[in-house]
Design a protein around this motif. Structure first.
Motif, mmCIF file in Angstrom:
data_model
loop_
_atom_site.group_PDB
_atom_site.id
_atom_site.type_symbol
_atom_site.label_atom_id
_atom_site.label_comp_id
_atom_site.label_asym_id
_atom_site.label_seq_id
_atom_site.Cartn_x
_atom_site.Cartn_y
_atom_site.Cartn_z
ATOM 1 N N HIS A 128 0.847 -1.188 0.000
ATOM 2 C CA HIS A 128 0.000 0.000 0.000
ATOM 3 C C HIS A 128 0.884 1.240 0.000
ATOM 4 N N SER A 157 -6.863 7.256 6.796
ATOM 5 C CA SER A 157 -8.152 6.597 6.972
ATOM 6 C C SER A 157 -7.975 5.125 6.613
ATOM 7 N N LYS A 158 -8.935 4.336 7.035
ATOM 8 C CA LYS A 158 -8.822 2.908 6.752
ATOM 9 C C LYS A 158 -8.704 2.676 5.236
ATOM 10 N N ARG A 159 -9.475 3.442 4.492
ATOM 11 C CA ARG A 159 -9.470 3.241 3.053
ATOM 12 C C ARG A 159 -8.103 3.623 2.451
ATOM 13 N N GLY A 172 -5.279 3.953 4.114
ATOM 14 C CA GLY A 172 -4.238 3.126 4.723
ATOM 15 C C GLY A 172 -4.066 1.822 3.977
ATOM 16 N N SER A 173 -5.159 1.375 3.382
ATOM 17 C CA SER A 173 -5.048 0.105 2.667
ATOM 18 C C SER A 173 -5.108 0.310 1.154
ATOM 19 N N SER A 194 -4.092 0.164 -2.155
ATOM 20 C CA SER A 194 -2.993 -0.656 -2.674
ATOM 21 C C SER A 194 -2.423 -0.045 -3.954
#
Ligand code: GLU
Length: 446
Positions: free
Chosen positions: A16, A242-244, A246-247, A249
């Motif tokens: 990521h 944010s989670k989105r 942070g991941s 890719s």
């Protein structure tokens, strides 16, 4: 001394933006120094590591233009880790512990209640051989902890300056689990010694690790790399990703049709004293790299900024450099069409919808109440179009019909492109040509 660095991802997920930034900083530094870049696959966790993730990591790095000079898998090196562990045992620095996870949990809770830091009490150090045997007869297999010195470990971090970690405030780290598997800590040190890594460049979440790892380096060898711990990425609001995001890719960015150089320009510049600007090549980015430019504050990652850079990069991109990819997308129209649209696209794939709109026969959308207006527009469109045609034509329509603003422009846009938003109509009209435009304004396929 020639510089050797490594990027050491675990193939337990996709790369990521956060971990690829670590890869990039390693890469830019080593290319600037003329050294060696090693891709180390940290796959000691055999359950969670997969070949598919490993291949994905390689594909991502290649796409981004970060070529490695050599690569190896930690899973091929267990025998070497075993012998390092033996050496630590012989030196009295690796000791067997038999507490279960529940027991350790209870210990930590008691310490917390007593207002003390939850540091392992080392009671396993006092176990006699008979007590150990009794545990083993009970079916417990030991996990193994490294015995920290209790001293303060210091190093001069290339990003953070003087660092000191008081190892008396840390639990002795577990290096080997009860099932015999290795945690990350020991294999990483063994490999850094083996590969003669000169600079360990990684995220600042590893700072405390470094305190313990430096003691393991010293126990096993005379070799000690330099360390650079870089601030982590945060979102544009300065809060954690944010989670989105942070991941988010790299594969996703690739599939979205982003330009690798836009991704590298952004990730290579955020959090540094350089302006965040598009750079023409990886060579340029690496020639500008310096640890002294990396700030201590977290680096802000903003997806909108990435899009902006991507658009700028495309705007500066010559037809010959995108020709093959445009053809793969089925976008025709040659250099002229590219020069027309490149200022108006954010991603290369946006060219597809422009191309479809411009070249494929299609019927636009005409609201029944705009039929007459569109007919007038068709009849008044000149046969020969030039750069001024759109403004002259719409000025005429404005004057003749009294329409203005949205009611003047939107029916034309809908009839000509089938969409309420999109290309600049003055340019689009030129691409369409008078014949197609007229057909579409009459509600026919053109
Ligand atoms: N596999 C480790 C990680 O991804 C490597 C850390 C290091 O660079 O030492 O966190």
């Amino acid at each position: 001394m020639s510089v050797i660095v490594r990027f050491a991802p675990s193939p337990t997920g996709k790369l990521h933006v956060g971990n690829v930034r670590t890869a990039l900083l390693n890469y830019l530094f080593v290319r600037e120094q003329g050294g060696k870049f090693i891709l180390r696959i940290d796959d000691t966790d055999l359950e969670r590591s997969t070949k598919a993730y490993e291949e994905g990591i390689q594909a991502d790095l290649s796409w981004l233009g970060m070529n490695w000079d050599s690569t190896f898998n930690q899973s091929d090196k267990f025998a070497i880790y075993d012998s390092a562990a033996d050496r630590l045992r012989e030196a009295g620095l690796l000791y067997a512990c038999y507490e279960t996870a529940d027991e350790l949990d209870k210990q930590r809770k008691l310490l917390r209640v007593a207002g003390k830091p939850p540091v392992y009490d080392r009671s396993a150090l006092a176990l006699t051989d008979a007590q150990k045997k009794a545990y083993e007869d009970e079916g417990r297999s030991p996990h193994w902890r490294f015995k920290l010195s209790g001293n303060v470990v210091t190093w001069n971090d290339m990003v953070r300056g003087e660092q000191s970690i008081d190892t008396s405030s840390l639990s002795d780290p577990v290096l080997i689990r009860g099932d015999g598997s290795y945690l990350y800590t020991l294999p990483s040190v063994v490999d850094d010694i083996d590969a003669e890594i000169t600079h360990v460049i990684r995220g600042e979440d590893h700072v405390t690790n470094s305190g313990a790892q430096i003691e393991i380096f010293r126990a096993l060898s005379d070799h000690l790399p330099n360390f650079a711990h870089t601030p982590l990425l945060v979102g544009k609001d300065g809060k954690g990703l944010s989670k989105r995001l942070g991941s988010l890719s790299i594969e996703q960015l690739r599939e979205d049709g982003l330009e690798p150089l836009a991704v590298c320009s952004l990730l290579g510049k955020i959090g540094t004293s350089d302006p965040v600007e598009i750079r023409g090549s990886m060579e340029q980015l690496s020639s500008e790299f310096a640890f002294s430019k990396i700030g201590r504050a977290p680096a802000r990652f903003d997806e909108d900024e990435l899009m902006l850079l991507n658009g700028k990069l495309l705007n500066e991109t010559e037809y010959k450099d995108v020709k093959d990819r445009l053809e793969a997308f089925g976008v025709g129209g040659g250099e002229e069409f590219w020069n027309l649209i490149r200022a108006n696209i954010t991603k290369l794939s946006d060219a597809v919808s422009w191309s479809v709109m411009a070249f494929a026969p299609m019927t636009g959308q005409i609201d029944p109440q705009d039929l007459e207006y569109c007919q007038l527009a068709a009849d008044s469109l000149p046969d020969e179009l030039d750069a001024e045609s759109w403004s002259k034509w719409t000025a005429f329509l404005k004057e003749t019909t009294g329409r203005k603003g949205k009611s003047l422009f939107m029916p034309l846009r809908l009839a000509l492109t089938g969409r309420a938003r999109g290309p600049e109509m003055n340019k689009m009209l030129l691409v369409l040509g008078a014949e197609k435009a007229r057909a579409r304004l009459k509600g026919q396929a053109g």
